[in-house]
Design an enzyme around this catalytic site. Structure first.
Site, PDB file in Angstrom:
ATOM      1  N   CYS A  91       6.352  -6.240   5.908  1.00  0.00           N
ATOM      2  CA  CYS A  91       5.332  -7.080   5.462  1.00  0.00           C
ATOM      3  C   CYS A  91       4.879  -7.103   4.264  1.00  0.00           C
ATOM      4  O   CYS A  91       3.808  -7.945   3.963  1.00  0.00           O
ATOM      5  CB  CYS A  91       4.511  -7.454   6.537  1.00  0.00           C
ATOM      6  SG  CYS A  91       3.456  -5.937   6.959  1.00  0.00           S
ATOM      7  N   ASP A 117       0.852  -1.289  -0.103  1.00  0.00           N
ATOM      8  CA  ASP A 117      -0.108   0.016  -0.070  1.00  0.00           C
ATOM      9  C   ASP A 117       0.986   1.414   0.078  1.00  0.00           C
ATOM     10  O   ASP A 117       0.534   2.244  -0.311  1.00  0.00           O
ATOM     11  CB  ASP A 117      -1.099  -0.149   1.297  1.00  0.00           C
ATOM     12  CG  ASP A 117      -2.353  -0.844   0.866  1.00  0.00           C
ATOM     13  OD1 ASP A 117      -2.807  -0.668  -0.224  1.00  0.00           O
ATOM     14  OD2 ASP A 117      -2.562  -1.727   1.793  1.00  0.00           O
TER      15      ASP A 117
HETATM   16  C1  PEP Z   1       0.705  -4.149   2.578  1.00  0.00           C
HETATM   17  O1  PEP Z   1       0.127  -2.868   2.243  1.00  0.00           O
HETATM   18  O2  PEP Z   1       2.092  -3.956   2.176  1.00  0.00           O
HETATM   19  C2  PEP Z   1       0.299  -5.112   3.398  1.00  0.00           C
HETATM   20  C3  PEP Z   1       1.026  -6.084   3.785  1.00  0.00           C
HETATM   21  O3  PEP Z   1      -1.170  -5.155   3.682  1.00  0.00           O
HETATM   22  P1  PEP Z   1      -2.177  -5.820   2.375  1.00  0.00           P
HETATM   23  O4  PEP Z   1      -1.305  -6.301   1.283  1.00  0.00           O
HETATM   24  O5  PEP Z   1      -2.874  -6.951   3.199  1.00  0.00           O
HETATM   25  O6  PEP Z   1      -2.829  -4.580   2.290  1.00  0.00           O
HETATM   26 MG    MG Z   2      -1.935  -2.947   3.229  1.00  0.00          MG
END
Ligand code: PEP
Ligand code: MG
Length: 574
Positions: free
Chosen positions: A506, A459
């Site tokens: 992450c 994001d």
């Molecule tokens: C991100 O945005 O990098 C994340 C780990 O969350 P998601 O991919 O679930 O939005």
């Molecule tokens: Mg995210």
């Protein structure tokens, strides 16, 4: 005749199988005008779909009654059948075809949106919830109109699998396919869309963004999906199939070699050990954590417990799931992110009606707008915290008051549990995701209020570059190495380290070996990724000279010419 189509590689591996075309995800329908001379036929098409769904529901009712004679499912199915006769939905949609010459699918979805809006205004919670039935009935009708391909073919005896070919797949659709699918390809979708993440999670090779692939092939045509190169080969020659079978065996061999690293500590050349955590979406992923010997769970995407079902999980159900994850983690830390509903992850039956869902009521914003659902999750998490090393993480933070309000709700949940004499960890760590540029740029207010941070690069890239992560039309602009993105990531790591606050990453960058050295050079010492990526990232770490890499990365961070950054990161290796 054989031909090759190029798209975005989103889930590595090779699938060789037969195409199975599926209809569009949910209610995404085309809008076109019906010529006056075809109006009668369009209305007939509409009426046939209504009749066929009625038959489908009657059949469902009969089988439900046979399986569970005393259940109330029959009454619910009758309610949906009544909707098929409802003038406000059916007559009005038919009128839209007649009057405005809308195609049947569009007329239905338009009428559904106005009915759903009326339901939304209703005070009575039971009646308000009935809007989900309207949406489900319309979904069935749209599927009937588009020609649902029916159930998936059974497993084949010749060892070749089934390749799903779709316009788009929701994360929920993808989960539903997990059992007998060799691979999938879609017309649309971006590399870090949640559908792509789910595919990687399931280890299914996938290529998205192939534009008009559904129009280019037929069900049962032989197809090769190369999820590493991002190509689909339709109707390949025997020699090409043979070549890909060999490549598939080589990949399997490579994977089995990596398995030998399972018990080797993830130590860089100087001996410093790097934490390698796993991203999971439910207890079913915990087996892979054991297989790779991950250090724990850095991201549990709890929203997957909420989607792909008709009712929300209650506190007890959630508690059992969180507890089972903690039990499977055997004392290792588990970071549960509170549900990130919104954008491409919607609850069943809730029609997406925000003009810009990625910028709308998503993640913590949605949670705070639905405090009852949020509190239920927080209570379940707190109760589970008595059974292991749980941490709670809040997604999509941008404002200090979002933390304050969440902390207040956590306090309220704690207060209730204390009164009910239910045990929980009083010192449960609360962290936040840095995935909105505003958070990365104003980190102080997050550092002061939280116990740990995790960088959500997926994001963060999307919001920094204003590029929809799920839209292949702008996929080329989704650049993890954009100097602005690099500045935000390295700034976050440094600020957290200065404040001695644990920081991890992450997003998908953390599990991509092309960026391992870059992130290590920025000072990152904790990575969370899909478990299938852990051993490959460990292999990179084992050959990393941290001091040397840090110097090189400092120089990279001073560059602002994309071509030079790309070249320097490539040279860095990793
Ligand atoms: C991100 O945005 O990098 C994340 C780990 O969350 P998601 O991919 O679930 O939005
Ligand atoms: Mg995210």
């Amino acid at each position: 005749m054989s031909f090759t189509v190029h798209g975005l590689p989103v889930s590595q591996g090779i699938a060789i199988g037969y195409a199975h075309l599926v209809s569009r995800a949910l209610l995404e329908v085309n809008h076109y005008q019906i010529a006056p001379r075809h109006l009668k036929a369009e209305i007939e098409r509409f009426d046939n779909a209504v009749a066929s769904v009625d038959g489908e529901l009657l059949g469902l009712k009969a089988s439900a009654a046979a399986a569970q004679p005393h259940s109330e499912i029959g009454a619910f199915i009758d309610l949906q059948r009544m909707m098929l006769e409802d003038p406000v939905l059916i007559e009005a949609a038919r009128d839209k075809i007649k009057e405005y010459h809308y195609n049947a699918e569009w007329a239905l979805v338009q009428q559904m949106e106005s009915v759903v809006e009326q339901f939304r205004q209703i005070e009575d919670p039971y009646l308000r919830e009935r809007k989900a039935d309207v949406v489900q009935v319309v979904e069935r009708l749209v599927k009937a109109l588009l020609g649902d391909p029916g159930p998936l073919p059974p497993k084949r005896k010749d060892g070749l699998g089934t390749v799903i070919v779709a316009h788009d797949l929701s994360p929920a659709d993808t989960i539903g396919f997990k059992d007998h699918i060799a691979g999938f390809i879609t017309d649309i979708g971006g590399a870090t869309s949640h559908t792509a993440i789910v595919a990687r999670g399931l280890g299914i090779p996938a290529v998205v963004g192939l534009r008009h692939i559904r129009g280019l092939l037929r069900t049962n045509e032989l197809i090769i999906v190369d999820g590493t190169r991002g190509i689909a080969i339709i109707d390949p020659d025997a020699s090409v199939v043979e070549e890909y079978q060999l490549r598939r065996s080589a990949l399997e061999l490579e994977r089995s070699k990596l398995k030998r690293l399972r018990d080797t500590p993830a130590a860089a050349l100087g001996g410093e050990v790097i934490q390698l955590l796993a991203n999971i979406s439910g207890p079913q992923d915990m087996a892979q954590i054991k297989e790779t010997n991950a250090d724990g769970v850095g991201l549990f995407r709890t929203e997957f417990l909420f989607i792909d079902r008709d009712t929300l999980p209650d506190e007890d159900e959630q508690y059992e799931i969180y507890r089972s994850v903690l039990k499977a983690a055997s004392g290792k830390p588990v970071t549960a992110r509170t549900f990130d509903i919104g954008a491409d992850k919607t609850l069943a039956g809730s029609a997406q009606n925000e003009p810009n869902p990625a910028l709308g009521l998503r993640a913590v914003r949605y949670s705070l707008a639905e405090p009852k659902i949020f509190l239920t999750q927080l209570r379940a998490l707190l109760r589970a915290s008595a059974h292991g090393k749980l941490r709670i993480m809040i997604p999509m933070l941008a404002h200090a008051d979002e933390i304050e309000q969440t902390l207040a709700l956590i306090e309220k949940a704690k207060e209730e549990l204390r009164e009910e004499k239910i045990k929980f960890n009083e010192k449960l760590p609360i962290g936040g995701m840095v995935e909105v540029p505003a958070a990365a740029l104003a980190l102080g207010m997050f550092i002061r209020r939280l116990d740990f941070l995790s960088i959500g690069t997926n994001d963060l890239i999307q919001y920094t570059l204003a590029v929809d992560r799920g839209n292949e039309a702008v996929g080329r602009l989704y650049d993890p190495l954009h100097p602005a993105v690099l500045k935000l990531i390295s700034g976050t790591i440094q600020a957290a380290q200065r404040a001695e606050l644990p920081v991890s990453a992450c997003g998908e960058m953390a599990g991509n070996s092309a960026y391992t050295f870059l992130l290590l050079g920025m000072g990152l010492r904790s990575f969370s990724m899909h478990p299938a990526r852990i051993l490959e990232i460990k292999r990179q770490i084992l050959r990393a000279d941290l001091a040397e890499i840090a110097l090189k990365v400092q120089r990279i961070l001073k560059l602002d010419e994309p071509a030079r950054i790309n070249e320097a990161v490539e040279k860095l290796g990793g």
